[in-house]
Design a protein around this motif. Sequence first.
Motif, PDB file in Angstrom:
ATOM      1  N   UNK A   1       0.822  -1.363   0.154  1.00 33.92           N
ATOM      2  CA  UNK A   1      -0.033   0.052   0.045  1.00 33.92           C
ATOM      3  C   UNK A   1       1.002   1.435   0.140  1.00 33.92           C
ATOM      4  N   UNK A   2       0.229   2.477  -0.348  1.00 33.03           N
ATOM      5  CA  UNK A   2       0.913   3.602  -0.446  1.00 33.03           C
ATOM      6  C   UNK A   2       1.575   4.111   0.656  1.00 33.03           C
ATOM      7  N   UNK A   3       1.105   3.882   1.941  1.00 34.87           N
ATOM      8  CA  UNK A   3       1.599   4.332   3.158  1.00 34.87           C
ATOM      9  C   UNK A   3       2.881   3.618   3.473  1.00 34.87           C
ATOM     10  N   UNK A   4       3.411   2.283   2.736  1.00 36.19           N
ATOM     11  CA  UNK A   4       4.604   1.945   3.013  1.00 36.19           C
ATOM     12  C   UNK A   4       5.664   2.201   2.018  1.00 36.19           C
ATOM     13  N   UNK A   5       5.285   2.915   0.717  1.00 33.15           N
ATOM     14  CA  UNK A   5       6.179   2.946  -0.314  1.00 33.15           C
ATOM     15  C   UNK A   5       7.286   3.717  -0.018  1.00 33.15           C
ATOM     16  N   UNK A   6       7.421   4.753   0.619  1.00 34.85           N
ATOM     17  CA  UNK A   6       8.685   5.524   0.892  1.00 34.85           C
ATOM     18  C   UNK A   6       9.685   4.676   1.602  1.00 34.85           C
ATOM     19  N   UNK A   7       9.241   3.863   2.457  1.00 37.85           N
ATOM     20  CA  UNK A   7      10.000   3.164   3.325  1.00 37.85           C
ATOM     21  C   UNK A   7      10.407   1.920   2.721  1.00 37.85           C
ATOM     22  N   UNK A   8      10.162   1.452   1.631  1.00 34.96           N
ATOM     23  CA  UNK A   8      10.441   0.322   0.735  1.00 34.96           C
ATOM     24  C   UNK A   8      11.846   0.326   0.476  1.00 34.96           C
ATOM     25  N   UNK A   9      12.515  -0.557   0.581  1.00 34.50           N
ATOM     26  CA  UNK A   9      13.954  -0.832   0.199  1.00 34.50           C
ATOM     27  C   UNK A   9      14.179  -0.392  -1.416  1.00 34.50           C
ATOM     28  N   UNK A  10      13.175  -0.598  -2.215  1.00 30.73           N
ATOM     29  CA  UNK A  10      13.186  -0.386  -3.501  1.00 30.73           C
ATOM     30  C   UNK A  10      12.733   0.794  -4.163  1.00 30.73           C
ATOM     31  N   UNK A  11      12.239   1.643  -3.098  1.00 27.95           N
ATOM     32  CA  UNK A  11      11.899   2.899  -3.343  1.00 27.95           C
ATOM     33  C   UNK A  11      13.296   3.908  -3.429  1.00 27.95           C
TER      34      UNK A  11
ATOM     35  N   UNK B   1      14.521   7.220  -8.870  1.00 32.83           N
ATOM     36  CA  UNK B   1      13.714   7.195  -9.818  1.00 32.83           C
ATOM     37  C   UNK B   1      12.264   7.232  -9.697  1.00 32.83           C
ATOM     38  N   UNK B   2      11.753   6.454  -8.819  1.00 35.00           N
ATOM     39  CA  UNK B   2      10.375   6.315  -8.413  1.00 35.00           C
ATOM     40  C   UNK B   2      10.019   7.877  -7.767  1.00 35.00           C
ATOM     41  N   UNK B   3      10.800   8.207  -6.992  1.00 35.10           N
ATOM     42  CA  UNK B   3      10.660   9.533  -6.421  1.00 35.10           C
ATOM     43  C   UNK B   3      10.442  10.575  -7.449  1.00 35.10           C
ATOM     44  N   UNK B   4      11.492  10.578  -8.353  1.00 37.59           N
ATOM     45  CA  UNK B   4      11.373  11.670  -9.408  1.00 37.59           C
ATOM     46  C   UNK B   4       9.859  11.597 -10.014  1.00 37.59           C
ATOM     47  N   UNK B   5       9.659  10.271 -10.601  1.00 35.37           N
ATOM     48  CA  UNK B   5       8.405  10.052 -11.108  1.00 35.37           C
ATOM     49  C   UNK B   5       7.338  10.481 -10.497  1.00 35.37           C
ATOM     50  N   UNK B   6       7.143  10.045  -9.327  1.00 41.83           N
ATOM     51  CA  UNK B   6       5.808  10.699  -8.420  1.00 41.83           C
ATOM     52  C   UNK B   6       5.973  12.152  -8.429  1.00 41.83           C
ATOM     53  N   UNK B   7       7.232  12.625  -8.410  1.00 36.01           N
ATOM     54  CA  UNK B   7       7.261  14.246  -8.192  1.00 36.01           C
ATOM     55  C   UNK B   7       6.866  14.873  -9.712  1.00 36.01           C
ATOM     56  N   UNK B   8       6.844  14.268 -10.578  1.00 35.77           N
ATOM     57  CA  UNK B   8       6.410  14.677 -11.962  1.00 35.77           C
ATOM     58  C   UNK B   8       4.930  14.552 -11.804  1.00 35.77           C
ATOM     59  N   UNK B   9       4.404  13.698 -11.582  1.00 35.81           N
ATOM     60  CA  UNK B   9       2.908  13.423 -11.244  1.00 35.81           C
ATOM     61  C   UNK B   9       2.420  14.523 -10.297  1.00 35.81           C
ATOM     62  N   UNK B  10       2.935  14.745  -9.128  1.00 34.46           N
ATOM     63  CA  UNK B  10       2.511  15.838  -8.386  1.00 34.46           C
ATOM     64  C   UNK B  10       2.716  17.394  -8.983  1.00 34.46           C
ATOM     65  N   UNK B  11       3.718  17.478  -9.924  1.00 33.62           N
ATOM     66  CA  UNK B  11       3.961  18.866 -10.453  1.00 33.62           C
ATOM     67  C   UNK B  11       2.826  18.984 -11.424  1.00 33.62           C
ATOM     68  N   UNK B  12       2.204  17.974 -12.312  1.00 33.30           N
ATOM     69  CA  UNK B  12       1.240  17.991 -13.280  1.00 33.30           C
ATOM     70  C   UNK B  12      -0.245  18.319 -12.600  1.00 33.30           C
ATOM     71  N   UNK B  13      -0.142  17.871 -11.251  1.00 32.01           N
ATOM     72  CA  UNK B  13      -1.346  18.177 -10.550  1.00 32.01           C
ATOM     73  C   UNK B  13      -1.430  19.767  -9.948  1.00 32.01           C
TER      74      UNK B  13
END
Length: 190
Positions: free
Chosen positions: A28-38, A41-53
Amino acid sequence: MRGMDQNLTLERRDGLPDHLRVLLDALPRSGWEAHPNFNGMVQFWLQRHLMFRDVLGRLRTDSETFLDGNVDRVKHARETSRYAGFLLNELHAHHHIEDMHYFPALVGLDARLGEGFELLDADHQALDGHIHALAKTTNGFLHAVNQPGGRDAAGKLHTALTGFESFIDRHLTDEEDLVVPVILKYAPKL
Protein backbone atom coordinates in the motif's frame (compact mmCIF):
# COMPACT_ATOMS: atom_id res chain seq x y z
CA MET A 1 -7.37 -2.13 -25.56
CA ARG A 2 -9.59 -4.30 -27.70
CA GLY A 3 -12.86 -5.27 -26.12
CA MET A 4 -12.21 -3.07 -23.10
CA ASP A 5 -15.08 -2.80 -20.66
CA GLN A 6 -16.48 0.69 -21.28
CA ASN A 7 -16.73 1.21 -17.52
CA LEU A 8 -12.91 1.05 -17.42
CA THR A 9 -12.36 3.96 -19.80
CA LEU A 10 -10.61 6.97 -18.34
CA GLU A 11 -13.79 9.00 -18.50
CA ARG A 12 -15.88 6.43 -16.59
CA ARG A 13 -13.83 4.48 -14.10
CA ASP A 14 -13.42 5.41 -10.47
CA GLY A 15 -10.27 3.39 -9.83
CA LEU A 16 -8.48 0.25 -10.81
CA PRO A 17 -10.56 -2.93 -10.74
CA ASP A 18 -9.78 -5.25 -7.83
CA HIS A 19 -7.89 -7.79 -9.95
CA LEU A 20 -5.37 -5.07 -10.94
CA ARG A 21 -4.83 -3.99 -7.34
CA VAL A 22 -3.15 -7.22 -6.23
CA LEU A 23 0.29 -5.68 -5.75
CA LEU A 24 -1.14 -2.45 -4.33
CA ASP A 25 -2.99 -4.47 -1.71
CA ALA A 26 0.31 -6.12 -0.76
CA LEU A 27 2.31 -2.87 -1.04
CA PRO A 28 0.00 0.00 0.00
CA ARG A 29 0.92 3.65 -0.55
CA SER A 30 1.55 4.21 3.14
CA GLY A 31 4.65 2.00 2.95
CA TRP A 32 6.12 3.05 -0.38
CA GLU A 33 8.74 5.51 0.83
CA ALA A 34 10.05 3.09 3.48
CA HIS A 35 10.39 0.21 1.00
CA PRO A 36 14.02 -0.66 0.15
CA ASN A 37 13.27 -0.46 -3.60
CA PHE A 38 11.81 3.05 -3.36
CA ASN A 39 14.60 4.88 -5.16
CA GLY A 40 15.35 8.19 -6.80
CA MET A 41 13.69 7.21 -10.07
CA VAL A 42 10.40 6.35 -8.35
CA GLN A 43 10.57 9.56 -6.32
CA PHE A 44 11.30 11.62 -9.44
CA TRP A 45 8.42 10.00 -11.33
CA LEU A 46 5.98 10.66 -8.47
CA GLN A 47 7.23 14.25 -8.23
CA ARG A 48 6.48 14.72 -11.94
CA HIS A 49 2.93 13.53 -11.30
CA LEU A 50 2.63 15.94 -8.39
CA MET A 51 3.92 18.76 -10.59
CA PHE A 52 1.24 18.00 -13.22
CA ARG A 53 -1.44 18.15 -10.55
CA ASP A 54 -0.03 21.39 -9.11
CA VAL A 55 0.23 23.18 -12.45
CA LEU A 56 -3.25 22.11 -13.45
CA GLY A 57 -4.62 23.21 -10.09
CA ARG A 58 -2.93 26.57 -10.53
CA LEU A 59 -4.45 27.00 -13.99
CA ARG A 60 -7.90 26.19 -12.63
CA THR A 61 -7.67 28.49 -9.61
CA ASP A 62 -6.18 31.30 -11.73
CA SER A 63 -9.12 30.83 -14.08
CA GLU A 64 -11.51 31.20 -11.17
CA THR A 65 -9.73 34.36 -10.03
CA PHE A 66 -10.03 35.76 -13.56
CA LEU A 67 -13.73 34.92 -13.72
CA ASP A 68 -14.19 36.71 -10.39
CA GLY A 69 -12.66 39.81 -12.00
CA ASN A 70 -9.68 39.88 -9.65
CA VAL A 71 -6.78 39.82 -12.12
CA ASP A 72 -5.45 41.82 -15.04
CA ARG A 73 -6.47 40.32 -18.42
CA VAL A 74 -3.05 40.69 -20.02
CA LYS A 75 -1.22 39.17 -17.05
CA HIS A 76 -3.73 36.34 -16.82
CA ALA A 77 -3.49 35.57 -20.55
CA ARG A 78 0.32 35.52 -20.37
CA GLU A 79 0.31 33.20 -17.33
CA THR A 80 -2.35 30.93 -18.84
CA SER A 81 -0.39 30.62 -22.06
CA ARG A 82 2.84 29.88 -20.23
CA TYR A 83 1.46 27.33 -17.76
CA ALA A 84 -0.91 25.59 -20.18
CA GLY A 85 1.82 25.27 -22.82
CA PHE A 86 4.23 23.89 -20.23
CA LEU A 87 1.67 21.44 -18.83
CA LEU A 88 0.49 20.08 -22.17
CA ASN A 89 4.00 19.73 -23.62
CA GLU A 90 5.33 18.05 -20.49
CA LEU A 91 2.38 15.66 -20.28
CA HIS A 92 2.86 14.64 -23.89
CA ALA A 93 6.59 14.05 -23.39
CA HIS A 94 6.01 12.20 -20.10
CA HIS A 95 3.51 9.82 -21.67
CA HIS A 96 5.81 9.22 -24.63
CA ILE A 97 8.68 8.20 -22.31
CA GLU A 98 6.37 5.92 -20.34
CA ASP A 99 5.01 4.29 -23.51
CA MET A 100 8.39 3.83 -25.19
CA HIS A 101 10.65 3.04 -22.24
CA TYR A 102 9.14 2.40 -18.82
CA PHE A 103 5.98 0.43 -19.56
CA PRO A 104 7.65 -2.04 -21.97
CA ALA A 105 10.22 -2.76 -19.25
CA LEU A 106 7.52 -3.31 -16.61
CA VAL A 107 4.70 -5.06 -18.44
CA GLY A 108 6.21 -8.55 -18.40
CA LEU A 109 7.24 -8.57 -14.75
CA ASP A 110 3.87 -9.69 -13.43
CA ALA A 111 1.51 -11.39 -15.86
CA ARG A 112 -1.48 -10.57 -13.65
CA LEU A 113 -1.06 -6.89 -14.51
CA GLY A 114 -0.82 -7.01 -18.31
CA GLU A 115 -4.39 -5.72 -18.64
CA GLY A 116 -3.44 -2.81 -16.38
CA PHE A 117 -0.71 -1.68 -18.74
CA GLU A 118 -3.17 -1.97 -21.63
CA LEU A 119 -5.52 0.23 -19.60
CA LEU A 120 -2.77 2.82 -19.10
CA ASP A 121 -2.00 2.74 -22.82
CA ALA A 122 -5.69 3.34 -23.57
CA ASP A 123 -5.59 6.24 -21.08
CA HIS A 124 -2.66 7.79 -22.92
CA GLN A 125 -4.54 7.53 -26.20
CA ALA A 126 -7.62 9.11 -24.63
CA LEU A 127 -5.51 11.80 -22.98
CA ASP A 128 -4.04 12.76 -26.35
CA GLY A 129 -7.53 13.79 -27.41
CA HIS A 130 -8.12 15.61 -24.13
CA ILE A 131 -4.75 17.38 -24.44
CA HIS A 132 -5.62 18.58 -27.94
CA ALA A 133 -9.08 19.68 -26.83
CA LEU A 134 -7.65 21.62 -23.88
CA ALA A 135 -5.06 23.25 -26.15
CA LYS A 136 -7.84 24.30 -28.53
CA THR A 137 -9.98 25.69 -25.71
CA THR A 138 -6.98 27.50 -24.21
CA ASN A 139 -6.13 29.04 -27.57
CA GLY A 140 -9.77 30.07 -27.99
CA PHE A 141 -9.61 31.87 -24.66
CA LEU A 142 -6.27 33.53 -25.49
CA HIS A 143 -7.68 34.85 -28.77
CA ALA A 144 -10.87 36.09 -27.11
CA VAL A 145 -9.55 37.39 -23.77
CA ASN A 146 -9.70 41.05 -24.85
CA GLN A 147 -12.78 40.68 -27.02
CA PRO A 148 -16.43 41.03 -26.04
CA GLY A 149 -16.73 37.20 -25.75
CA GLY A 150 -13.68 36.93 -23.51
CA ARG A 151 -15.62 36.10 -20.37
CA ASP A 152 -17.56 33.32 -22.14
CA ALA A 153 -14.27 31.89 -23.44
CA ALA A 154 -12.88 32.07 -19.90
CA GLY A 155 -15.87 30.11 -18.63
CA LYS A 156 -15.34 27.46 -21.30
CA LEU A 157 -11.69 27.22 -20.37
CA HIS A 158 -12.53 26.83 -16.69
CA THR A 159 -14.97 24.03 -17.51
CA ALA A 160 -12.35 22.34 -19.70
CA LEU A 161 -9.68 22.66 -16.99
CA THR A 162 -11.98 21.18 -14.36
CA GLY A 163 -12.81 18.18 -16.56
CA PHE A 164 -9.19 17.70 -17.59
CA GLU A 165 -8.10 17.84 -13.95
CA SER A 166 -10.50 15.01 -13.16
CA PHE A 167 -9.20 12.84 -16.04
CA ILE A 168 -5.56 13.50 -15.22
CA ASP A 169 -5.97 12.79 -11.53
CA ARG A 170 -7.79 9.52 -12.25
CA HIS A 171 -5.07 8.45 -14.69
CA LEU A 172 -2.13 9.48 -12.51
CA THR A 173 -3.57 7.81 -9.41
CA ASP A 174 -4.28 4.56 -11.26
CA GLU A 175 -0.88 4.66 -12.95
CA GLU A 176 0.85 5.14 -9.59
CA ASP A 177 -1.22 2.36 -7.99
CA LEU A 178 -0.21 -0.05 -10.74
CA VAL A 179 3.38 0.94 -11.52
CA VAL A 180 4.95 1.77 -8.15
CA PRO A 181 4.12 -1.61 -6.56
CA VAL A 182 5.60 -3.36 -9.63
CA ILE A 183 8.83 -1.40 -9.21
CA LEU A 184 8.92 -2.00 -5.47
CA LYS A 185 8.35 -5.74 -5.80
CA TYR A 186 10.58 -6.52 -8.80
CA ALA A 187 13.20 -3.73 -8.70
CA PRO A 188 13.68 -3.61 -12.48
CA LYS A 189 16.62 -1.76 -13.95
CA LEU A 190 15.03 1.18 -15.73
